[in-house]
Enzyme design. Sequence first.
Site, PDB file in Angstrom:
ATOM      1  N   GLU A 299     -20.964   3.918 -24.443  1.00  0.00           N
ATOM      2  CA  GLU A 299     -20.808   4.824 -25.584  1.00  0.00           C
ATOM      3  C   GLU A 299     -21.695   4.361 -26.727  1.00  0.00           C
ATOM      4  O   GLU A 299     -21.286   4.347 -27.880  1.00  0.00           O
ATOM      5  CB  GLU A 299     -19.337   4.878 -26.033  1.00  0.00           C
ATOM      6  CG  GLU A 299     -18.419   5.663 -25.123  1.00  0.00           C
ATOM      7  CD  GLU A 299     -17.102   6.042 -25.799  1.00  0.00           C
ATOM      8  OE1 GLU A 299     -17.114   6.330 -27.024  1.00  0.00           O
ATOM      9  OE2 GLU A 299     -16.069   6.046 -25.126  1.00  0.00           O
TER      10      GLU A 299
ATOM     11  N   GLU B  28       0.932   3.959   1.794  1.00  0.00           N
ATOM     12  CA  GLU B  28       1.478   4.447   3.061  1.00  0.00           C
ATOM     13  C   GLU B  28       2.675   3.623   3.525  1.00  0.00           C
ATOM     14  O   GLU B  28       3.600   4.157   4.146  1.00  0.00           O
ATOM     15  CB  GLU B  28       0.389   4.499   4.141  1.00  0.00           C
ATOM     16  CG  GLU B  28      -0.399   3.233   4.344  1.00  0.00           C
ATOM     17  CD  GLU B  28      -1.674   3.173   3.543  1.00  0.00           C
ATOM     18  OE1 GLU B  28      -2.744   2.962   4.146  1.00  0.00           O
ATOM     19  OE2 GLU B  28      -1.596   3.331   2.302  1.00  0.00           O
TER      20      GLU B  28
ATOM     21  N   THR C  68     -23.663  -0.068 -33.526  1.00  0.00           N
ATOM     22  CA  THR C  68     -22.532   0.869 -33.608  1.00  0.00           C
ATOM     23  C   THR C  68     -21.360   0.230 -34.328  1.00  0.00           C
ATOM     24  O   THR C  68     -20.673   0.872 -35.127  1.00  0.00           O
ATOM     25  CB  THR C  68     -22.115   1.313 -32.190  1.00  0.00           C
ATOM     26  OG1 THR C  68     -23.176   2.072 -31.606  1.00  0.00           O
ATOM     27  CG2 THR C  68     -20.859   2.164 -32.226  1.00  0.00           C
TER      28      THR C  68
ATOM     29  N   ARG D 290      -6.875   5.162 -25.982  1.00  0.00           N
ATOM     30  CA  ARG D 290      -5.712   5.730 -26.682  1.00  0.00           C
ATOM     31  C   ARG D 290      -5.242   7.000 -25.966  1.00  0.00           C
ATOM     32  O   ARG D 290      -4.793   7.955 -26.593  1.00  0.00           O
ATOM     33  CB  ARG D 290      -6.074   6.000 -28.146  1.00  0.00           C
ATOM     34  CG  ARG D 290      -6.435   4.720 -28.897  1.00  0.00           C
ATOM     35  CD  ARG D 290      -6.529   4.901 -30.392  1.00  0.00           C
ATOM     36  NE  ARG D 290      -7.686   5.650 -30.819  1.00  0.00           N
ATOM     37  CZ  ARG D 290      -8.929   5.159 -30.928  1.00  0.00           C
ATOM     38  NH1 ARG D 290      -9.177   3.907 -30.594  1.00  0.00           N
ATOM     39  NH2 ARG D 290      -9.921   5.910 -31.358  1.00  0.00           N
TER      40      ARG D 290
ATOM     41  N   TRP E 121     -16.739  15.871 -37.667  1.00  0.00           N
ATOM     42  CA  TRP E 121     -17.177  15.430 -36.348  1.00  0.00           C
ATOM     43  C   TRP E 121     -18.105  16.459 -35.709  1.00  0.00           C
ATOM     44  O   TRP E 121     -18.026  17.640 -36.010  1.00  0.00           O
ATOM     45  CB  TRP E 121     -15.963  15.255 -35.440  1.00  0.00           C
ATOM     46  CG  TRP E 121     -14.950  14.264 -35.916  1.00  0.00           C
ATOM     47  CD1 TRP E 121     -13.964  14.471 -36.825  1.00  0.00           C
ATOM     48  CD2 TRP E 121     -14.822  12.908 -35.499  1.00  0.00           C
ATOM     49  NE1 TRP E 121     -13.226  13.339 -36.997  1.00  0.00           N
ATOM     50  CE2 TRP E 121     -13.727  12.353 -36.191  1.00  0.00           C
ATOM     51  CE3 TRP E 121     -15.527  12.113 -34.590  1.00  0.00           C
ATOM     52  CZ2 TRP E 121     -13.321  11.039 -36.015  1.00  0.00           C
ATOM     53  CZ3 TRP E 121     -15.115  10.801 -34.415  1.00  0.00           C
ATOM     54  CH2 TRP E 121     -14.031  10.278 -35.117  1.00  0.00           C
TER      55      TRP E 121
ATOM     56  N   HIS F  87       0.831  -1.195   0.000  1.00  0.00           N
ATOM     57  CA  HIS F  87       0.000   0.000   0.000  1.00  0.00           C
ATOM     58  C   HIS F  87       0.872   1.255   0.000  1.00  0.00           C
ATOM     59  O   HIS F  87       2.044   1.231   0.404  1.00  0.00           O
ATOM     60  CB  HIS F  87      -0.936  -0.007   1.194  1.00  0.00           C
ATOM     61  CG  HIS F  87      -2.014  -1.044   1.100  1.00  0.00           C
ATOM     62  ND1 HIS F  87      -3.056  -1.135   1.991  1.00  0.00           N
ATOM     63  CD2 HIS F  87      -2.216  -2.039   0.190  1.00  0.00           C
ATOM     64  CE1 HIS F  87      -3.860  -2.133   1.648  1.00  0.00           C
ATOM     65  NE2 HIS F  87      -3.360  -2.697   0.565  1.00  0.00           N
TER      66      HIS F  87
ATOM     67  N   CYS G   2      -2.340  -1.719   7.567  1.00  0.00           N
ATOM     68  CA  CYS G   2      -1.495  -0.523   7.513  1.00  0.00           C
ATOM     69  C   CYS G   2      -1.534   0.253   8.825  1.00  0.00           C
ATOM     70  O   CYS G   2      -0.538   0.855   9.228  1.00  0.00           O
ATOM     71  CB  CYS G   2      -1.937   0.377   6.359  1.00  0.00           C
ATOM     72  SG  CYS G   2      -1.614  -0.341   4.730  1.00  0.00           S
TER      73      CYS G   2
ATOM     74  N   SER H  83     -24.077  11.020 -43.554  1.00  0.00           N
ATOM     75  CA  SER H  83     -22.733  11.413 -43.136  1.00  0.00           C
ATOM     76  C   SER H  83     -21.711  11.145 -44.222  1.00  0.00           C
ATOM     77  O   SER H  83     -21.750  10.130 -44.911  1.00  0.00           O
ATOM     78  CB  SER H  83     -22.322  10.660 -41.872  1.00  0.00           C
ATOM     79  OG  SER H  83     -20.991  10.948 -41.549  1.00  0.00           O
TER      80      SER H  83
END
Length: 391
Positions: free
Chosen positions: A313, A57, A214, A225, A188, A55, A89, A173
């Site tokens: 998305e 700490e 899609t 990316r 876009w 961890h 911890c 498009s």
Amino acid sequence: MPDHGVDESLIRQALDLARAGVGLTSPNPCVGAVIADQQGKVLGRATYTYEGLKHAEILALEQAGEEAREATLYINLEPCSHHGRTGACADQLTAAGIQRVVASIEDPNPLVSGQGFAKLQAAGIRVETGLGREEARRLNESFAKYIRHKTPLVTLKAAMTLDGKIAPPPGESENPTALGAGGVTGGWITSEAARRHVHELRHENDAILVGVGTIIADDPLLTDRSGQPRRRPLMRLIVDSRLRLPHESRVVKTAQSDVIVLSSFAEEKKKRQLQELGIRVEQIPGPYADGRPDMARIVRRLGELEITSLLIEGGALVNWAALASGIVDKVFLYYAPKILAGTGSVPFARGMGFRKMRDAAYVKSLRLHRLGEDFAVEGYLRDPYAVDVTT
């Protein structure tokens, strides 16, 4: 007396260190730690990573060595009090002689929350909480949702015009591969700055989900990316009721155990063909006549796979399915200063819709982001830290 300005500066450093762990800690939280002496001199600092095991700490303690005695620990999340992959911890901080702990928030795990602080206080260590609280909560909201409910934090993302259109009429498009991320005739919807930010959002999530429509229309890669390292690849999820996923699509061609098709009608021959191409097929039953999988069952299954955060998305149909099923925790909606108008343009969500204003999805705790010429609205349909969330 502690210098409040010094405390703010050092908790900021701890938060920055925690943020450096984004993508490297899931399914555990992001934690950064700074150890400083009474004058504010930094003696040790560290970022937790899952593969690093120790961890933050403890790593900071190791850097500080003997100087940690009578020092202060600054940390964004409560030190643990239980034994898991590592020892407690709180015990090690006590043994090292830490005199004071400044922490932003309690551990959201209801089984251990507050116990680390109690253990430190019982050992005579001064504990102060709340500094940097809001940022600390945002930083680990997916961990909070997952550890409390065993389902991922679900973020619905879309890029649209000011009048709420995510694409022009079908076939209009000039750049069809742009439609899934906000493409319009001649280019876009959103700016390059907004599109870069989308990859930051992807980097913060364990998985991304779209509908097979899609993939058929846009042939996207659905990858992170951002250029930042991550412990696990971004899991690419495709809702595909009848296994129509094109075998020549870029998602299929680049699959490396990171693509899952979610289907309610997993026809054996098609399933076998996809599996031979390296695609995992999960059969998720659904109550719908057209064979769509149940979105609530999908997020429960993702929780079983230790996916703590999901970015949706999808297109208009997936967006509505997500909202209608009640799985969405937050939204991140990008807007460009453009108006498409017309009844044929694709709306943000397409379906029955909420029939009464009182039933509408209500977005709270709004934050606005300026991204080049665009802006984004971030907000919550429910608090990821709440204990009464059900999906």
